[in-house]
Scaffold this motif. Sequence first.
Motif, PDB file in Angstrom:
ATOM      1  N   HIS A   1       2.115   7.306   0.503  1.00 27.12           N
ATOM      2  CA  HIS A   1       0.709   7.132   0.123  1.00 27.12           C
ATOM      3  C   HIS A   1       0.236   8.233  -0.815  1.00 27.12           C
ATOM      4  CE1 HIS A   1       0.762   3.695   2.632  1.00 27.12           C
ATOM      5  NE2 HIS A   1       1.476   4.430   3.458  1.00 27.12           N
TER       6      HIS A   1
ATOM      7  N   CYS B   1      -3.044  -0.506  -2.591  1.00 24.16           N
ATOM      8  CA  CYS B   1      -2.188  -0.348  -1.409  1.00 24.16           C
ATOM      9  C   CYS B   1      -2.959  -0.794  -0.163  1.00 24.16           C
ATOM     10  CB  CYS B   1      -1.788   1.121  -1.292  1.00 24.16           C
ATOM     11  SG  CYS B   1      -0.690   1.489   0.094  1.00 24.16           S
TER      12      CYS B   1
ATOM     13  N   CYS C   1      -3.405   0.794   2.360  1.00 25.34           N
ATOM     14  CA  CYS C   1      -4.122   1.941   2.939  1.00 25.34           C
ATOM     15  C   CYS C   1      -5.504   2.097   2.321  1.00 25.34           C
ATOM     16  CB  CYS C   1      -3.316   3.224   2.756  1.00 25.34           C
ATOM     17  SG  CYS C   1      -3.369   3.886   1.077  1.00 25.34           S
TER      18      CYS C   1
ATOM     19  N   CYS D   1      -0.489   3.600  -4.839  1.00 22.93           N
ATOM     20  CA  CYS D   1       0.409   4.419  -4.003  1.00 22.93           C
ATOM     21  C   CYS D   1       1.875   4.095  -4.313  1.00 22.93           C
ATOM     22  CB  CYS D   1       0.187   4.107  -2.525  1.00 22.93           C
ATOM     23  SG  CYS D   1      -1.328   4.763  -1.830  1.00 22.93           S
TER      24      CYS D   1
END
Length: 291
Positions: A156, A166, A168, A173
């Motif tokens: 990440h 991503c 996240c 990332c």
Amino acid sequence: MTTLAIDIGGTKLAAARVDRDLQIRERRELPTPASKTPDALRAALQTLIEPLQAQAERVAIASTGIIREGTLLAINPLNLGGLMHFPLVQTLRELTGLPTMAVNDAQAAAWAEYHVMADEISDMVFITVSTGVGGGVVSNGKLLTGAGGLAGHLGHTLADPNGPVCGCGRTGCVEAIASGRGIAAAAQGDLAGCDARTVFTRAVQGHKQATRLIAHSAQVLARLIADVKASTDCQCVVVGGSVGLAQGYLTQVHTLLAQEPSVYHVPLRTAHYRHDAGLLGAALLAQGELS
Ligand code: ADP
Ligand code: BMX
Ligand code: ZN
């Protein structure tokens, strides 16, 4: 003295009986349940461990995600579906009645791989290129977990500010591009809907887009390794995970890393324990913590 070791990944579950001398006596594998619900995971884990648990004295879990107080948290919830907050340690304690510990999968794998080279090396980094991209950092002989278990989540870090979003929540990332999921998500045309394993097979057959997708993953990984060298000054980077272990992948990464300035060069190794690094690292850590 036997440990029941379990590895929970975004794609597969593995479990093994591991002796005190780190020999695997029996190993089983199941796909991570597609529904990724707590009930499905509990049932799959029960099926997986039932034939293995008879002589075990403890349970050691290596799992994708951040493990906080025995509970599974995701940095990339896309890889885990409905498993956010799954009570990992409590579930395995209930299923086996045994003392249980859990750790992030890449951190566990880093510890196993470090164990192999501890006579010659004090600082190393393990990177798994698998469903996601995970990492584990050993600095001055110590495994870094951080204040809340996040340490080493190298997948990440930023690869491309104009890259894909991503799971996240960040954009671009490393994981969104280089991972098995990232490779599959970028596949288009006749490769649309293929998983990373198929993309690798097609690349071997000379498919141009498949070859490009893998080269892009390897390029992103090589840059990540240069960043890792700059931030940790590690003596060695070990690569695992099914994408990382795929034929020819690390050779490409090595060639691309060699094109970076020499201060960022670092010896690269394929994971000694191949697909078992997470299982064995969790077993090693449990021998220390639960003995
Ligand atoms: P997990 O993430 O569950 O630990 P793996 O390390 O097996 O599991 O990684 C799964 C990813 O690796 C998937 O994206 C899958 O398509 C890909 N993969 C599996 N086998 C291969 C292979 N032989 N070559 C390249 N990629 C593979
Ligand atoms: C993700 C993250 C990491 C994990 C890595 C590799 C989740 C659920 N997982 O970056 O904790 O180490 O993937 O995991 O947020 P794997 O499933 O590819 O083995
Ligand atoms: Zn991310």
